[in-house]
Write an enzyme that holds these catalytic residues in place. Sequence first.
Site, PDB file in Angstrom:
ATOM      1  N   GLU A 249      15.263 -43.805  34.086  1.00  0.00           N
ATOM      2  CA  GLU A 249      14.316 -43.221  33.135  1.00  0.00           C
ATOM      3  C   GLU A 249      13.415 -44.283  32.526  1.00  0.00           C
ATOM      4  OE1 GLU A 249      12.433 -40.603  30.289  1.00  0.00           O
ATOM      5  OE2 GLU A 249      13.149 -40.540  32.360  1.00  0.00           O
TER       6      GLU A 249
ATOM      7  N   HIS B 176      10.795 -45.652  34.950  1.00  0.00           N
ATOM      8  CA  HIS B 176       9.692 -44.693  35.050  1.00  0.00           C
ATOM      9  C   HIS B 176       8.711 -44.869  33.887  1.00  0.00           C
ATOM     10  CE1 HIS B 176       7.469 -41.095  35.913  1.00  0.00           C
ATOM     11  NE2 HIS B 176       7.856 -40.493  34.810  1.00  0.00           N
TER      12      HIS B 176
ATOM     13  N   HIS C 297       4.116 -31.433  33.088  1.00  0.00           N
ATOM     14  CA  HIS C 297       4.109 -32.890  33.291  1.00  0.00           C
ATOM     15  C   HIS C 297       3.873 -33.227  34.764  1.00  0.00           C
ATOM     16  CE1 HIS C 297       4.787 -36.981  32.204  1.00  0.00           C
ATOM     17  NE2 HIS C 297       5.914 -37.115  32.895  1.00  0.00           N
TER      18      HIS C 297
ATOM     19  N   HIS D 195       7.841 -18.839  45.942  1.00  0.00           N
ATOM     20  CA  HIS D 195       7.357 -20.132  46.444  1.00  0.00           C
ATOM     21  C   HIS D 195       7.394 -20.161  47.971  1.00  0.00           C
ATOM     22  CE1 HIS D 195       6.558 -24.397  46.678  1.00  0.00           C
ATOM     23  NE2 HIS D 195       7.729 -24.647  47.238  1.00  0.00           N
TER      24      HIS D 195
ATOM     25  N   HIS E 107       9.208 -34.129  49.713  1.00  0.00           N
ATOM     26  CA  HIS E 107       8.512 -32.849  49.546  1.00  0.00           C
ATOM     27  C   HIS E 107       7.515 -32.937  48.393  1.00  0.00           C
ATOM     28  CE1 HIS E 107       8.070 -28.686  50.662  1.00  0.00           C
ATOM     29  NE2 HIS E 107       8.247 -28.278  49.416  1.00  0.00           N
TER      30      HIS E 107
END
Length: 393
Positions: free
Chosen positions: A113, A116, A186, A297, A355
């Site tokens: 985290e 990032h 986000h 989706h 992906h």
Amino acid sequence: MTDMQPLYDLAPVLELMLLGLVIALGPLTWVWVRNRRSSPMRRLQALTVLTLFLTFDLVLFGAFTRLTDSGLGCPDWPGCYGSASPVGARAEIAAAQEAMPTGPVTHGKAWIEMIHRYLATGVGVLIIVLTIASWVQQRRARRDGGQEPPLSPWWPTVTLLWVCLQGAFGALTVTMKLFPAIVTLHLIGGLVLLALLCVQAVRHTHSAQGRIPVGVSPALRWGLVGTGLLLALQVVLGGWVSTNYAVLACTTFPMCQGSWWPTMDFAQGFQIWRRLGMLQDGSHISFAALTAIHYVHRLMAYVVLLALGLVAWRFHRSGVLPAQARWLAGLALLQLVTGLSNVVLDWPLVAAVLHTGGAAALVVVLTWALVSSRVAPAPREFSAPTGASRVSA
């Protein structure tokens, strides 16, 4: 994590800003050394392209952070238990990990985290430099009669404002405990940032190479725009699947749960403003709702893959933008393979990250194609001058 842990602790802000500056110095130095004998416009172009590349890497690492359940690895913002790194929060992280060994806070997740956040800060510094350099270059060109940037400096300025908004959503992702709508926004914000930077990178590169957008037919141009809109919708749906952990609601292909139309609850599945795994009334979300999220989706993926294939084929047939055509075809195939892998191989991490990366790359390539093309003017019919007509008569 204790109940007394504040969600916002600004004590490490200055340290994090300094760290972001140090991280950004590496790419800035590389651009300067590689282009020290080039014009300011060439350096601006190199910086824009490099910032786009590093932002793409940031989006990939953001997906890795989400998919490893590291989004709450540090339960406060912008630091980790009020420290600039997990090193200063060892005791707090150890206590939280001992209380919940597989919980949201562990030493590994805390580092993921915070890395990032470090990368995001570094990209923010690069965009600040890009904005300042664009305004300086325009002012210098108007004063000395030199070459102005191919795009208004307002483009990087808007990009900088968008980065600030994106940072706010990053903070809310943590403080609102992975609220699905916030996490999805986000993700979308990161892809919009890629598109903004791609426009600037392509325009700068075209200017440096003396190129102009390629003329295409109105049908092909509108097909490209329509495909971009379909992709944008699919990205939102994909983000909703990921942030609701609905990937494994269907573990077979092409059918789902042994049916072409499984039991689904669309009202629950697309109830937007709610906590993760919950509904607005406080009850748990049903499996039928997760199935609806997943299956919508999947159905939309068929439409998008068909649109991408048609646009790539039309580009190939017309002989324009061959590089973009190859990228679109290859990325569409990548999305198909990684999407199937997520379903039938129990959501492997590599396939899941790829992906998301494929979706981000499609946004970049479609933006690249849009900026590199324009509607070709209609050919004029030849007509002889009036005087010439009288003479021939």
